[in-house]
Design an enzyme around this catalytic site. Structure first.
Site, mmCIF file in Angstrom:
data_model
loop_
_atom_site.group_PDB
_atom_site.id
_atom_site.type_symbol
_atom_site.label_atom_id
_atom_site.label_comp_id
_atom_site.label_asym_id
_atom_site.label_seq_id
_atom_site.Cartn_x
_atom_site.Cartn_y
_atom_site.Cartn_z
ATOM 1 N N SER A 114 56.828 19.750 -15.281
ATOM 2 C CA SER A 114 55.703 20.488 -14.700
ATOM 3 C C SER A 114 55.097 21.485 -15.679
ATOM 4 O O SER A 114 55.776 21.954 -16.602
ATOM 5 C CB SER A 114 56.190 21.259 -13.466
ATOM 6 O OG SER A 114 56.618 20.335 -12.502
ATOM 7 N N ALA A 146 -0.510 4.541 -1.410
ATOM 8 C CA ALA A 146 -1.318 5.594 -2.041
ATOM 9 C C ALA A 146 -1.371 6.876 -1.222
ATOM 10 O O ALA A 146 -1.770 7.918 -1.731
ATOM 11 C CB ALA A 146 -2.736 5.079 -2.275
ATOM 12 N N GLY A 187 -3.839 1.154 15.877
ATOM 13 C CA GLY A 187 -4.921 0.214 16.132
ATOM 14 C C GLY A 187 -4.494 -0.712 17.260
ATOM 15 O O GLY A 187 -3.347 -1.140 17.325
ATOM 16 N N ASN A 213 56.033 9.499 -15.109
ATOM 17 C CA ASN A 213 56.000 10.515 -14.057
ATOM 18 C C ASN A 213 55.414 11.788 -14.632
ATOM 19 O O ASN A 213 55.959 12.362 -15.578
ATOM 20 C CB ASN A 213 57.409 10.765 -13.519
ATOM 21 C CG ASN A 213 57.338 11.492 -12.185
ATOM 22 O OD1 ASN A 213 56.663 12.513 -12.067
ATOM 23 N ND2 ASN A 213 58.009 10.950 -11.191
ATOM 24 N N LEU A 250 0.854 -1.191 0.000
ATOM 25 C CA LEU A 250 0.000 0.000 0.000
ATOM 26 C C LEU A 250 0.890 1.239 0.000
ATOM 27 O O LEU A 250 1.766 1.389 0.860
ATOM 28 C CB LEU A 250 -0.921 0.010 1.222
ATOM 29 C CG LEU A 250 -1.815 -1.219 1.404
ATOM 30 C CD1 LEU A 250 -2.885 -0.942 2.469
ATOM 31 C CD2 LEU A 250 -2.461 -1.679 0.105
ATOM 32 N N ARG A 272 2.741 15.380 5.853
ATOM 33 C CA ARG A 272 3.745 15.882 6.800
ATOM 34 C C ARG A 272 5.180 15.869 6.247
ATOM 35 O O ARG A 272 6.097 16.396 6.869
ATOM 36 C CB ARG A 272 3.665 15.091 8.113
ATOM 37 C CG ARG A 272 2.447 15.503 8.949
ATOM 38 C CD ARG A 272 2.651 15.139 10.392
ATOM 39 N NE ARG A 272 2.396 13.733 10.622
ATOM 40 C CZ ARG A 272 3.081 12.985 11.493
ATOM 41 N NH1 ARG A 272 4.076 13.506 12.186
ATOM 42 N NH2 ARG A 272 2.792 11.722 11.660
HETATM 43 C C1 UD1 Z 1 -3.101 1.825 10.087
HETATM 44 C C2 UD1 Z 1 -3.930 0.749 10.758
HETATM 45 C C3 UD1 Z 1 -3.624 0.740 12.251
HETATM 46 C C4 UD1 Z 1 -2.143 0.500 12.463
HETATM 47 C C5 UD1 Z 1 -1.331 1.533 11.708
HETATM 48 C C6 UD1 Z 1 0.118 1.182 11.750
HETATM 49 C C7 UD1 Z 1 -5.998 0.629 9.477
HETATM 50 C C8 UD1 Z 1 -7.421 1.017 9.410
HETATM 51 N N1 UD1 Z 1 -5.324 1.035 10.535
HETATM 52 O O1 UD1 Z 1 -3.522 3.052 10.633
HETATM 53 O O2 UD1 Z 1 -4.355 -0.285 12.885
HETATM 54 O O3 UD1 Z 1 -1.849 0.563 13.834
HETATM 55 O O4 UD1 Z 1 -1.722 1.557 10.311
HETATM 56 O O5 UD1 Z 1 0.847 2.229 11.163
HETATM 57 O O6 UD1 Z 1 -5.513 -0.047 8.591
HETATM 58 N N2 UD1 Z 1 -3.094 3.816 2.557
HETATM 59 C C9 UD1 Z 1 -3.452 3.721 1.233
HETATM 60 N N3 UD1 Z 1 -4.717 4.058 0.878
HETATM 61 C C10 UD1 Z 1 -5.650 4.486 1.787
HETATM 62 C C11 UD1 Z 1 -5.245 4.596 3.115
HETATM 63 C C12 UD1 Z 1 -3.969 4.241 3.489
HETATM 64 O O7 UD1 Z 1 -2.662 3.332 0.385
HETATM 65 O O8 UD1 Z 1 -6.774 4.773 1.367
HETATM 66 C C13 UD1 Z 1 -1.718 3.465 2.932
HETATM 67 C C14 UD1 Z 1 -0.969 4.694 3.400
HETATM 68 O O9 UD1 Z 1 -0.205 5.235 2.334
HETATM 69 C C15 UD1 Z 1 -0.081 4.166 4.484
HETATM 70 C C16 UD1 Z 1 -0.824 2.959 5.019
HETATM 71 O O10 UD1 Z 1 -1.776 2.611 4.038
HETATM 72 O O11 UD1 Z 1 1.131 3.702 3.985
HETATM 73 C C17 UD1 Z 1 -1.451 3.193 6.372
HETATM 74 O O12 UD1 Z 1 -2.421 4.188 6.238
HETATM 75 P P1 UD1 Z 1 -2.751 5.204 7.373
HETATM 76 O O13 UD1 Z 1 -3.877 6.007 6.938
HETATM 77 O O14 UD1 Z 1 -1.506 5.896 7.789
HETATM 78 O O15 UD1 Z 1 -3.221 4.206 8.499
HETATM 79 P P2 UD1 Z 1 -3.195 4.491 10.030
HETATM 80 O O16 UD1 Z 1 -4.299 5.398 10.359
HETATM 81 O O17 UD1 Z 1 -1.842 4.863 10.452
#
Ligand code: UD1
Ligand code: CA
Length: 458
Positions: A404, A12, A139, A376, A10, A17
């Site tokens: 040189s 996306a 989570g 040299n 994943l 930040r």
């Molecule tokens: C998620 C987990 C959480 C876990 C945490 C660890 C879920 C609902 N929660 O939370 O339990 O403790 O990761 O870091 O899964 N992403 C996508 N598409 C989306 C949403 C997210 O590609 O629509 C990717 C993001 O780029 C990121 C990752 O998924 O790399 C995690 O997404 P993020 O929204 O940061 O999840 P957390 O709220 O941190």
């Protein structure tokens, strides 16, 4: 027989930040994109297919990773991790197991993931969890009688659930057939209005699929990058891991905290590396090689017994045995130095072959040159290899002595054993064994006086 492994990464998310126009997963750690690290781990695990879900930054992600044999799936709008997985489901085989990884969690070890894959291949769900002193934002793993029953997101958790320190890393593996079924059942009725991948845990429990939890060997394996500060933090952790491995192999690092390897560094026995050196791409150092402080070596092989003194930059070159380079040498692409070659301070060498025992000790530019043995080169020698349009070669025979401040206007050849007088501008070939020089005759004007300054009036 084990079901084949497919890996979903994943990637996306926007990464607000990071405060950057570059998609978060393309930011570099140790010279390689965050996503590149995860892709390499996926390849190490022998994935039959690695599928990247991308979104923010448009085609920049697929373009940057075009050579990596990946499948790309666009998640145009981000509605949660479950929604991200859903976009990729049509690409996954019903008979495989799927491992879910994250493009912004770069340091996960293949060895940590193997038990999760094994659990999935045995018909269970493998989940990577970690106990954190500060679990805020993550989570939480909810257990009943020791068994995992569900995951609750921080924003949806009760105070009692927020006290749980075992958190979800997000990394899990399960039979793809099950994953497809559960993802299609997800609802977004939660605090964030998102489809949570984490909700499949409760569905697995409902369907009698056991949840196996595993923990990483190191907490930092599961740390994600959301800001430049976190990126810098993981860079140091990763560099420290590399430094410790080099020490383990017997390399002497004057300070393991002041070493940067952005690629691979292979070292022989009794290698000594002083502080603040940077190694990029593939670098190999032979036995007894010494690298002084503040050197940069990129895509370079250095043979046994060579010493590279401080502030030397070597790029795409092959350095032979028992050479001495630096301090302050610059060796550019296409250079091959044979045995016992000395290259000194403020010497630049480009696309040149220098044979055994030759010395270029001070303030010179040698470009597009073929140099024989035991030559040299005097201080301030310049090969004029470029006429403004084309590059030309200079050929210097064995045992030539170049005085040189000599310019060799290429194309030009200096025969074996020739001597060039200091200050020569060589525009025609110099015959072997002879002294050649071009020099205005020296003369003295007797009784000449320096002009004196006129005293200003007023
Ligand atoms: C998620 C987990 C959480 C876990 C945490 C660890 C879920 C609902 N929660 O939370 O339990 O403790 O990761 O870091 O899964 N992403 C996508 N598409 C989306 C949403 C997210 O590609 O629509 C990717 C993001 O780029 C990121 C990752 O998924 O790399 C995690 O997404 P993020 O929204 O940061 O999840 P957390 O709220 O941190
Ligand atoms: Ca996150």
């Amino acid at each position: 027989m084990h079901s084949m492994l497919e890996i979903l990464i994943l990637a996306a998310g926007k990464g607000t930040r990071m405060r950057s126009d570059l998609p978060k997963v393309l930011h570099k750690l140790a010279g390689k994109s965050l996503l590149g690290h995860v892709v390499d781990t996926a390849h190490d695990l022998g994935a039959a297919q690695t599928c990247v879900v991308y979104g923010f930054g448009g085609e920049a992600v697929p373009q940057a990773m075009a050579d990596d044999k990946l499948t790309f799936v666009l998640q145009a709008e981000q509605h949660g991790t479950g929604h991200a997985v859903k976009q990729a489901l049509p690409r996954l085989s019903d008979t495989s197991v799927t491992l879910v990884l994250y493009g912004d969690v770069p340091l996960i070890h293949a060895a940590t993931l193997q038990p999760l894959v094994a659990a999935a291949q045995a018909g269970r769900l493998g989940l990577l969890t970690v106990d954190l002193a500060q679990p805020d934002g993550y989570g939480r793993i909810v257990r009943e009688n020791g068994r995992v029953v569900r995951i609750v997101e921080h924003k949806d958790a009760t105070p009692a659930e927020r006290a749980i320190q075992e958190v979800n890393t997000g990394i899990l593996a399960v039979a793809t057939r099950r994953l497809k079924q559960w993802i299609n059942e997800l609802k977004n009725e939660n605090a964030q209005g998102e489809y949570y991948l984490t909700d499949i845990i409760a569905l697995a429990v409902r369907d009698g699929v056991a949840v196996d939890t595993h923990q990483p060997a190191f907490e930092w394996e599961v740390l994600g990058v959301n800001s430049k500060a976190q990126l810098a933090g993981l860079e140091r952790i990763h560099q420290d891991e590399i430094a410790q491995a080099l020490l383990e192999e017997g390399v002497t690092l004057m300070d393991p905290a002041r070493l940067d390897v952005r690629g691979t560094l292979k070292c022989g026995r009794d290698v000594v590396i002083d502080v603040n050196c940077v190694f990029e791409g593939r670098v190999e150092l032979g036995d007894d090689v010494q690298v002084g402080a503040n050197c940069v070596l990129r895509n370079t092989r250095v043979a046994n017994g060579t010493r590279i003194d401080a502030f030397t930059l070597v790029d795409d070159a092959v350095i032979g045995e028992a050479n001495r380079l630096g301090p302050f040498s610059r060796i550019r692409p296409g250079t091959r130095l044979a045995r016992d070659v000395h290259v000194g301070n403020f010497v630049e060498i480009k696309n040149s072959q220098i044979d055994d025992g030759s010395k270029i000790n001070h303030l010179s530019y040698v470009g597009d040159t073929t140099m024989g043995k035991k030559v040299n080169i005097g201080a301030g020698t310049i090969t004029c290899n470029y006429d403004g349009a084309n590059k030309h070669r200079t050929v210097i025979g064995d045992e030539v002595f170049v005085g040189s401040d000599t310019q060799l206007v290429a194309p030009v050849t200096v025969g074996k054993g020739a001597t060039l007088g200091a200050g020569t501008t060589l525009t025609k070939d110099a015959p072997a064994g002879e002294l050649t020089l071009s020099r205005a005759k020296q003369f003295t004007i007797g009784g000449w006086k320096r002009p004196a300054k006129q005293k200003k009036e007023g």
